[in-house]
Structure formats: structure tokens, C-alpha cells
Scaffold this motif. Sequence first.
Motif, PDB file in Angstrom:
ATOM      1  N   LYS A  85       0.786  -1.257   0.000  1.00  0.00           N
ATOM      2  CA  LYS A  85       0.000   0.000   0.000  1.00  0.00           C
ATOM      3  C   LYS A  85       0.806   1.290   0.000  1.00  0.00           C
ATOM      4  O   LYS A  85       0.233   2.359   0.189  1.00  0.00           O
ATOM      5  N   VAL A  87       2.426   4.210  -1.778  1.00  0.00           N
ATOM      6  CA  VAL A  87       2.369   4.807  -3.113  1.00  0.00           C
ATOM      7  C   VAL A  87       3.781   4.988  -3.700  1.00  0.00           C
ATOM      8  O   VAL A  87       4.057   4.592  -4.830  1.00  0.00           O
ATOM      9  N   TYR A 150       0.421   1.576  -7.462  1.00  0.00           N
ATOM     10  CA  TYR A 150      -0.484   1.219  -6.365  1.00  0.00           C
ATOM     11  C   TYR A 150      -1.933   1.565  -6.738  1.00  0.00           C
ATOM     12  O   TYR A 150      -2.839   0.731  -6.640  1.00  0.00           O
ATOM     13  N   TYR A 204       3.752  10.190  10.787  1.00  0.00           N
ATOM     14  CA  TYR A 204       4.901  11.118  10.784  1.00  0.00           C
ATOM     15  C   TYR A 204       4.715  12.191  11.854  1.00  0.00           C
ATOM     16  O   TYR A 204       5.642  12.559  12.582  1.00  0.00           O
ATOM     17  N   LEU A 216       8.700  17.497  10.822  1.00  0.00           N
ATOM     18  CA  LEU A 216       7.707  17.122   9.813  1.00  0.00           C
ATOM     19  C   LEU A 216       7.809  18.108   8.654  1.00  0.00           C
ATOM     20  O   LEU A 216       7.919  19.317   8.882  1.00  0.00           O
ATOM     21  N   THR A 217       7.794  17.594   7.437  1.00  0.00           N
ATOM     22  CA  THR A 217       7.753  18.495   6.280  1.00  0.00           C
ATOM     23  C   THR A 217       6.331  18.541   5.743  1.00  0.00           C
ATOM     24  O   THR A 217       5.744  17.491   5.469  1.00  0.00           O
ATOM     25  N   VAL A 218       5.800  19.743   5.623  1.00  0.00           N
ATOM     26  CA  VAL A 218       4.497  19.913   4.968  1.00  0.00           C
ATOM     27  C   VAL A 218       4.776  19.982   3.476  1.00  0.00           C
ATOM     28  O   VAL A 218       5.515  20.866   3.014  1.00  0.00           O
ATOM     29  N   PHE A 219       4.184  19.043   2.736  1.00  0.00           N
ATOM     30  CA  PHE A 219       4.492  18.969   1.309  1.00  0.00           C
ATOM     31  C   PHE A 219       3.700  20.003   0.514  1.00  0.00           C
ATOM     32  O   PHE A 219       2.674  19.691  -0.084  1.00  0.00           O
ATOM     33  N   ARG A 232      -7.558  16.583   2.703  1.00  0.00           N
ATOM     34  CA  ARG A 232      -7.964  15.171   2.670  1.00  0.00           C
ATOM     35  C   ARG A 232      -9.141  14.972   3.614  1.00  0.00           C
ATOM     36  O   ARG A 232      -9.413  15.804   4.487  1.00  0.00           O
ATOM     37  N   TYR A 234     -10.036  12.708   6.538  1.00  0.00           N
ATOM     38  CA  TYR A 234      -9.409  11.779   7.493  1.00  0.00           C
ATOM     39  C   TYR A 234     -10.496  11.038   8.261  1.00  0.00           C
ATOM     40  O   TYR A 234     -11.285  11.644   8.988  1.00  0.00           O
ATOM     41  N   VAL A 273      -3.570  20.050   5.722  1.00  0.00           N
ATOM     42  CA  VAL A 273      -2.421  19.583   6.511  1.00  0.00           C
ATOM     43  C   VAL A 273      -2.169  20.538   7.688  1.00  0.00           C
ATOM     44  O   VAL A 273      -1.941  20.100   8.820  1.00  0.00           O
ATOM     45  N   ARG A 296       4.909  17.112  -2.918  1.00  0.00           N
ATOM     46  CA  ARG A 296       5.299  15.712  -3.140  1.00  0.00           C
ATOM     47  C   ARG A 296       4.718  15.276  -4.486  1.00  0.00           C
ATOM     48  O   ARG A 296       3.531  15.492  -4.745  1.00  0.00           O
ATOM     49  N   ASP A 299       0.908  13.961  -5.507  1.00  0.00           N
ATOM     50  CA  ASP A 299      -0.127  14.327  -4.539  1.00  0.00           C
ATOM     51  C   ASP A 299      -1.294  15.017  -5.243  1.00  0.00           C
ATOM     52  O   ASP A 299      -1.110  15.807  -6.169  1.00  0.00           O
ATOM     53  N   ILE A 300      -2.463  14.726  -4.730  1.00  0.00           N
ATOM     54  CA  ILE A 300      -3.677  15.373  -5.225  1.00  0.00           C
ATOM     55  C   ILE A 300      -3.929  16.601  -4.358  1.00  0.00           C
ATOM     56  O   ILE A 300      -3.648  16.583  -3.163  1.00  0.00           O
TER      57      ILE A 300
END
Length: 336
Positions: A85, A87, A150, A204, A216-219, A232, A234, A273, A296, A299-300
Motif C-alpha cells: 500500500k 504509493v 499502487y 509522521y 515534519l515536512t508539509v508537502f 484530505r 481523514y 495539513v 510531493r 499528490d492530489i
Amino acid sequence: MKILVTGGTGYIGSHTVVELIGAGHEPVIVDNLSNSKASVLDGIYGITGKKVPFYNVDCTDLNEFGRIFEENTDIKAIIHFAASKAVGESVKEPLKYYRNNLTGILNVLECMKRYGVNSLVFSSSCTVYGQPEELPVTEDAPIQPALSPYGNTKQICEEIIRDTVSACSGLHAVMLRYFNPIGAHESALIGELPLGVPQNLIPYVTQTAAGIRECLTVFGDDYDTPDGSCIRDYINVTDLAMAHIKAVERMESGAQKQNVEVFNIGTGKGTSVFEVIRTFEDVTGVKLNYKVGPRREGDIEKVWADASYANNELGWSAKKNLRETLASAWKWQTTL
Ligand code: UD1
């Protein structure tokens, strides 16, 4: 009802096994422990007081997999989680993904035919929608070309299931398109156990808060969203687990409107995020070290569910909010 759960020691699988037991069913787990640990069985026992029959078998091995049905002739349904799973990994190792995920579903369907098991619940994903043109996304939205091997395996598996069900009278399937499952069982006896560096946001976040990861990196913060970060839907993993119980029971009671049905399983609410970070800090009182990095690849920008079909037809809805779900993820992290 006896139900075979493939991938039953995994993240969503283990939470579903707990809810199946709670609903009076008899799960049997098959898992090759490639991305989980046998100690998950102790967590399930701690919550339910039940020792669940466990087969350390790879579903891609048809002979070994078939043996489970020979030993359990009263299996009535299969919930099929077992699959790779990640990606990013799927882009680097496409053959692993096509081999595992496609051989897995082929063997599940083959054994259903051979051993007379008629009901299947399949773990699909909102990834099949790509970036939807309309939000919230409904089950009728067009399927977009997959952005990763995936994602492609999920689309192909859905097609394989549709073709097989139309060719074999008596077979039924429910495909659940999950949005972003997060959190852990409220007991903190089971939860997500990512191996190595987590690829997903919440593990993460919790590992950074616990000091295991530095930052943490915010993409990306330049998306076309109110705060610039991706959005997203969640969904609490225990809520998600409950959808599988509803799906199995719907098939067994003959309530299905079609032999293959698809349901979005999400909260119907989009969260960015930055909102996740702020809520996590607020709920736990822990300050998160984070920075903004580049987007990233793959990413959508934004996706959240229209879950009204699941609400109305399946009789399922998300119960837990983001705050309690993030609190459960943190409680689980602190037990590790
Ligand atoms: C992806 C898949 C989903 C799959 C899931 C399982 C797509 C569109 N979605 O979800 O089908 O079930 O992985 O692995 O293929 N983020 C950060 N920093 C991080 C990690 C994530 O900012 O360190 C952001 C991402 O950019 C994204 C959000 O957090 O906006 C959620 O990411 P993640 O948890 O990886 O899930 P998806 O990519 O949405």
C-alpha cells in the motif's frame, strides 16, 4: 458468521477483526506478516478476550491459501485487505505491486468459486478518483488514470471483481473506497505500525511529536486551497472498520441492490495539513516541529467524500471527530 480476513494483522484489518468479534462474528485471520507483527494478535486478545485463528500464509500462494478453506468449510465471506500500500514504493517497485495485489485478488476470487464462498468485501481507495472535478466526490465520479502503480492495482482489482461477479452467479461484492484512515483503537492496544520512516501524514506527525523524527515536512503550501496545503478526508480507523461489518451483513441479508456495490467511506469533511497540525497540537498540548517543503510528486490537491450513499444505503456513518481520532493516534504512539 465465519469470515476470513486477509491482512487481518495489518492496520485496518486488525481493527476490523475487533469490530467483527464485537458484532458476534467469527473472524479467521490470514496474513504473511510482511508489513505487520504477530504481536497484533495479543492486542486483539487484550481487547476482545478472543484468540482468533491465525494462518501465517501468503495469499499469493494459491495452494497454501486454498488449504485454509479446506480446514474451514464454513467460511461465509472474505474481507480482503492483504495488499501492498505504499504509493512511493509502488513507483520504484511496480512488479511487486502488480504481483502482490493482483495475484492476491485472483486467488481470493478463485477460492470463492472453488469453495463456494459468495460474499467479498474489497479494500479500495479514493485514489481511483484522482483529482475529482467536483467536490465532495460521489461514487459516480469518473475514474481517472492512476497516478501510481499502487493506484492502478486498485482500479484493476475493481475491474477484476466486476468481471468475475458478472460471470459467476451467486457471487456478491462490496467495494469500499476508503479516504484517509487514521487513529487507533481507543484502548491503544492496536494501532498503525509503520515499518521504517512513515510515508503517511499522521504517523509522521506522532513520531515527530514523540521525538523519533526531527521535523515534519508539509508537502507544499502553494496549492489552490484556503491555507495553501492539501486537503484530505481523514476517517477514524474504528469507524472505517465498522463499514466492513455493515457490508458483510448487507450481502448476507440479501439487501444488495446490485451484485457489486461501491461505497465511499469518509467523513464528508475536508481537512488541510495545517489544520491537522494545529488540531494535533491543541488536542495533545505537544508543539510540533515542522517546516514547509516542496510539493510531493503525485499528490492530489484536494479530495473529500460525499458519503451520503454509505450513510443512507449501508446505514453507516463516521462517528468520531478529528480531535478524538488524533488523540487516539497520540495515545497509541506513546505506548510504543
Ligand atoms: C495515499 C493514497 C491512498 C492510500 C494511502 C496509503 C493517493 C491519492 N492516496 O494517501 O490511496 O490509501 O496513501 O498509503 O494515492 N503529507 C505531508 N507530509 C508528510 C506526509 C504527508 O505534508 O510527511 C501530506 C500529503 O501531501 C497529503 C496529506 O499529508 O496532502 C496526506 O498524505 P498521506 O497520509 O501520505 O496520504 P495520501 O497521500 O492522501
